[in-house]
Motif scaffolding. Sequence first.
Motif, PDB file in Angstrom:
ATOM      1  N   HIS A   1      39.207 -30.387  15.232  1.00 47.53           N
ATOM      2  CA  HIS A   1      37.783 -30.478  14.908  1.00 47.53           C
ATOM      3  C   HIS A   1      37.422 -29.736  13.618  1.00 47.53           C
ATOM      4  CE1 HIS A   1      36.486 -32.588  18.513  1.00 47.53           C
ATOM      5  NE2 HIS A   1      37.153 -31.735  19.281  1.00 47.53           N
ATOM      6  N   GLU A   2      38.427 -29.230  12.902  1.00 43.25           N
ATOM      7  CA  GLU A   2      38.180 -28.488  11.664  1.00 43.25           C
ATOM      8  C   GLU A   2      37.380 -29.352  10.681  1.00 43.25           C
ATOM      9  OE1 GLU A   2      38.150 -25.146   9.487  1.00 43.25           O
ATOM     10  OE2 GLU A   2      39.328 -25.297  11.351  1.00 43.25           O
ATOM     11  N   GLY A   3      36.297 -28.789  10.150  1.00 39.41           N
ATOM     12  CA  GLY A   3      35.479 -29.510   9.187  1.00 39.41           C
ATOM     13  C   GLY A   3      34.379 -30.353   9.802  1.00 39.41           C
ATOM     14  N   GLN A   4      34.307 -30.415  11.142  1.00 45.22           N
ATOM     15  CA  GLN A   4      33.247 -31.168  11.813  1.00 45.22           C
ATOM     16  C   GLN A   4      32.136 -30.208  12.239  1.00 45.22           C
ATOM     17  OE1 GLN A   4      35.165 -33.189  15.095  1.00 45.22           O
ATOM     18  NE2 GLN A   4      36.022 -34.783  13.785  1.00 45.22           N
ATOM     19  N   PHE A   5      30.881 -30.700  12.193  1.00 45.79           N
ATOM     20  CA  PHE A   5      29.744 -29.848  12.511  1.00 45.79           C
ATOM     21  C   PHE A   5      28.773 -30.600  13.423  1.00 45.79           C
ATOM     22  CE2 PHE A   5      31.461 -28.365   8.521  1.00 45.79           C
ATOM     23  CZ  PHE A   5      31.483 -26.983   8.687  1.00 45.79           C
ATOM     24  N   ARG A   6      28.036 -29.844  14.225  1.00 44.14           N
ATOM     25  CA  ARG A   6      27.021 -30.400  15.111  1.00 44.14           C
ATOM     26  C   ARG A   6      25.705 -30.572  14.346  1.00 44.14           C
ATOM     27  NH1 ARG A   6      25.966 -28.218  20.545  1.00 44.14           N
ATOM     28  NH2 ARG A   6      26.234 -30.390  21.207  1.00 44.14           N
TER      29      ARG A   6
ATOM     30  N   PRO B   1      29.815 -25.155  13.850  1.00 50.17           N
ATOM     31  CA  PRO B   1      31.103 -25.856  13.916  1.00 50.17           C
ATOM     32  C   PRO B   1      31.194 -26.662  15.203  1.00 50.17           C
ATOM     33  CG  PRO B   1      31.424 -23.590  13.219  1.00 50.17           C
ATOM     34  CD  PRO B   1      29.987 -23.703  13.623  1.00 50.17           C
ATOM     35  N   TYR B   2      31.711 -27.875  15.129  1.00 45.72           N
ATOM     36  CA  TYR B   2      31.718 -28.753  16.303  1.00 45.72           C
ATOM     37  C   TYR B   2      32.503 -28.167  17.465  1.00 45.72           C
ATOM     38  CZ  TYR B   2      31.748 -32.894  19.178  1.00 45.72           C
ATOM     39  OH  TYR B   2      31.567 -33.749  20.230  1.00 45.72           O
ATOM     40  N   PHE B   3      33.535 -27.398  17.162  1.00 50.93           N
ATOM     41  CA  PHE B   3      34.396 -26.888  18.231  1.00 50.93           C
ATOM     42  C   PHE B   3      33.638 -25.953  19.177  1.00 50.93           C
ATOM     43  CE2 PHE B   3      38.037 -24.112  19.706  1.00 50.93           C
ATOM     44  CZ  PHE B   3      38.587 -25.079  20.542  1.00 50.93           C
ATOM     45  N   THR B   4      32.482 -25.430  18.756  1.00 53.67           N
ATOM     46  CA  THR B   4      31.701 -24.593  19.677  1.00 53.67           C
ATOM     47  C   THR B   4      31.253 -25.390  20.901  1.00 53.67           C
ATOM     48  OG1 THR B   4      29.635 -25.097  18.488  1.00 53.67           O
ATOM     49  CG2 THR B   4      30.859 -23.107  17.816  1.00 53.67           C
ATOM     50  N   HIS B   5      31.141 -26.705  20.755  1.00 54.76           N
ATOM     51  CA  HIS B   5      30.707 -27.540  21.888  1.00 54.76           C
ATOM     52  C   HIS B   5      31.780 -27.648  22.971  1.00 54.76           C
ATOM     53  CE1 HIS B   5      29.246 -30.846  24.299  1.00 54.76           C
ATOM     54  NE2 HIS B   5      30.250 -31.608  23.903  1.00 54.76           N
ATOM     55  N   PRO B   6      33.009 -28.104  22.677  1.00 53.30           N
ATOM     56  CA  PRO B   6      34.019 -28.138  23.738  1.00 53.30           C
ATOM     57  C   PRO B   6      34.291 -26.756  24.329  1.00 53.30           C
ATOM     58  CG  PRO B   6      34.996 -28.674  21.596  1.00 53.30           C
ATOM     59  CD  PRO B   6      33.521 -28.703  21.424  1.00 53.30           C
ATOM     60  N   VAL B   7      34.160 -25.696  23.523  1.00 54.83           N
ATOM     61  CA  VAL B   7      34.338 -24.340  24.059  1.00 54.83           C
ATOM     62  C   VAL B   7      33.255 -24.045  25.097  1.00 54.83           C
ATOM     63  CG1 VAL B   7      34.197 -21.886  23.493  1.00 54.83           C
ATOM     64  CG2 VAL B   7      35.551 -23.421  22.059  1.00 54.83           C
ATOM     65  N   ALA B   8      32.010 -24.403  24.787  1.00 56.72           N
ATOM     66  CA  ALA B   8      30.914 -24.176  25.732  1.00 56.72           C
ATOM     67  C   ALA B   8      31.105 -24.985  27.005  1.00 56.72           C
ATOM     68  CB  ALA B   8      29.575 -24.522  25.075  1.00 56.72           C
ATOM     69  N   VAL B   9      31.583 -26.219  26.874  1.00 55.15           N
ATOM     70  CA  VAL B   9      31.851 -27.053  28.053  1.00 55.15           C
ATOM     71  C   VAL B   9      32.933 -26.414  28.914  1.00 55.15           C
ATOM     72  CG1 VAL B   9      32.686 -29.303  28.830  1.00 55.15           C
ATOM     73  CG2 VAL B   9      31.124 -29.157  26.875  1.00 55.15           C
TER      74      VAL B   9
ATOM     75  N   THR C   1      38.788 -34.816  21.359  1.00 58.09           N
ATOM     76  CA  THR C   1      39.804 -34.918  20.300  1.00 58.09           C
ATOM     77  C   THR C   1      40.269 -36.350  20.076  1.00 58.09           C
ATOM     78  OG1 THR C   1      41.515 -34.373  21.930  1.00 58.09           O
ATOM     79  CG2 THR C   1      40.646 -32.557  20.590  1.00 58.09           C
ATOM     80  N   VAL C   2      40.526 -37.081  21.161  1.00 59.01           N
ATOM     81  CA  VAL C   2      41.034 -38.448  21.005  1.00 59.01           C
ATOM     82  C   VAL C   2      39.955 -39.362  20.450  1.00 59.01           C
ATOM     83  CG1 VAL C   2      41.934 -40.457  22.253  1.00 59.01           C
ATOM     84  CG2 VAL C   2      42.762 -38.154  22.814  1.00 59.01           C
TER      85      VAL C   2
END
Length: 758
Positions: free
Chosen positions: A72-77, A82-90, A112-113
């Motif tokens: 998710h590097e370089g993706q944002f909400r 950073p977008y990866f904060t979302h799957p971490v919160a889930v 990811t897929v």
Amino acid sequence: MQGTDKGKAVAVDQGLPAAGRTGAPLAAAGVAQVVPEPVVTLDDLITCVRTYNPATNEKLLRDAWDFGRQMHEGQFRHSGEPYFTHPVAVAMILAQQQMDDATIVTALLHDTVEDTRATYAEVEAQFGHVIADLVDGVTKLTNLQLHSAETKQAENFRKLIMATSRDLRVTLVKLADRLHNMRTIASMRPDKQAKKARETMDIYAPLAGRMGMQWMREELEDMAFRVLNPEARDSIIQRFSLLQQEAGDLVQRITEDLLEELGKTGIPAEVYGRAKKPYSIWRKMQQKDQSFSQLSDIYGFRVITKTDADCYRALGAIHQRWRSVPGRFKDYISQPKSNGYRSIHTAVSALGGKRVEVQIRTREMHEVAEAGVAAHWSYRDGEPVKNRFVVDPVRWISQLSERFEEDKDHDEFLETFKLEMYQDQVFCFTPKGEVIKLPQGATPIDFAYAIHTRIGHACVGAKVDGLRVPLWTRLKNGQSVEIIIADGQTPQATWIDIAVTGRAKSAIRRWLREKDRDRFIKLGTELTRVAFENAGKKATDKALATAARALALENAEQLLLRVGAAEITAREVVRAIYPDLKLQNANEIDAEKAIVGLSADQSFRRAPCCQPVPGERIVGITFRGQGVIIHAIDCPNLSDYEDQPDRWVDLRWHEGQHKAVSAVSLELSMANDAGVLGRICTLIGEQNANISDVDFLDRKTDYYRIRVDVDVRDAEHLHRVMTALDADSHISSLVRLRDAQRAMNWSAALPASGSAGH
């Protein structure tokens, strides 16, 4: 507050846990303000998991974290995070529910897929096929278009049930995903917020409730309510504030009273009290047609005991202290719900006559009540939780899906699925003492079909607790029901409106469809012929077969059967083959721009009570969340809004030629002779009008009385259609029908006319 009584520890909390077992209290009335979520680190997540599963595979969690962050590097909400904060919160939400490692890893990888360059093969190679399948299942579930065309939506629901029947953890991850998206919905555009909130209210919140995760259902509903009707929610919160100023902290006082009463009888227990959430209160106001001040049961309390016997002892002590409310007692300990839920429910008149709800259960029951089916995967001290009340998820989902496996009707499947999700249960008994579980509001017809389809088809009457009752009687908990059957009895069309369960409705429709098969096929043939001719095409066998495939039907015969039964329209058949077919008149007014006087952000719908068409004088009534409802100026229902002039909108139809999309109901009586139905279809088709629905209201040996829904351009077009029909010698009467029953069902779904619905 902590207290002791006769050496027994007793806990009191002003709010119920907001996230299952985390113990985080909600503010009274569930009105806590939205605050930024804390940043969750890898160590935070691992520490949370270790609190209940010391044997967790830390390397697996770290590998999943690193893989997900890299992908998710370089993706944002939308919020800029950073977008990866979302799957971490889930993942953290699921960790707070004490889920197993595989579920938490799936949460870290669930996008990811779909959203990165990662593939199923890569996930499988690094994390194994179980996690790869879970990630793939979440990806497929995310891609379902829950608000697409109805048939496609039904097919997606069927695939959803069949896919999750292999592993319900897919659904748990998706629910946690939706929960975090709703918690952070403020960063989205208003139109996206409204769409997301409606989808949450219609699909995800009831699904969470069906799975027994009531805390999640309540939070999802309240967050969706905040978006869909903020004024109503704010109004309820303000009323709570005034109530607390006037009466003080009733929750605290009643909690202390409960503790004292239980202490007198030596019952060790914990008590949690709270005011109900704004959406729950608003829903009660709508259902009971009451104002906030008229509601009496806006407070809820839970009593957690050690044993089953203590539950009943606590019930006795509470009823001895306060007067119980008749009709509000339910014993889900002796008759558990299908998702494993067990508890005693009662309502009493407490301090100052305030009516409150009390739920009494053991700690084991409480764990299942909080986690529902998800409790199957819960861990404690490194081992799966051993809770005798946890339902096997494979058995649970099979019970939900087995009734649908033989049903090839996608629309009926969707209706059944939604009904099964939304309804609570009542428990009734056969004369032999067998328990039949039904949704609230179920009738003897539902009871008969729950026993067996053959019993339902042959039902002629019912006895409830030994007394003969009408088939539309609403059954209540604990009643004994005896179904009376007779040879030669067959289902009636009116039963569809009486039945509540999807199973009964589906069985009745199938029987009626097969019974009238030949007639429906003939009618469908004529309807499609006219529709194709209006489009300048021919309804050839090949064209019908192609349309059947496009609409996911078995063959052309099934297609004609559905058209004749008014389950799909002939226009849909034409569009299935020619979706981009150009209309003959390119200057026709766009149906979405047919009204003059609306603002750019206002949508509109025609009221079914008066069915106004272009050329008739109209007025609009505003409904928050529903847009503007268009009424004919002489509609008698407008009197309901005379005292609310701020909701009236002065409107008129756009001048010019409108598309033939305004449905009008006509009721006519016609001779029961060969070819008359086809003649009526031809007459309507000759006027370039389309039949969108046909309903047989009465059948006699010499005549039929039917309702025909005709799509017309305007009042003049409608006049031409009615004149052509009225001139036919086979038609004895013809009137424009204002369908009061349909209008009543439609208006019941709208917000109340008070400030909450404005």
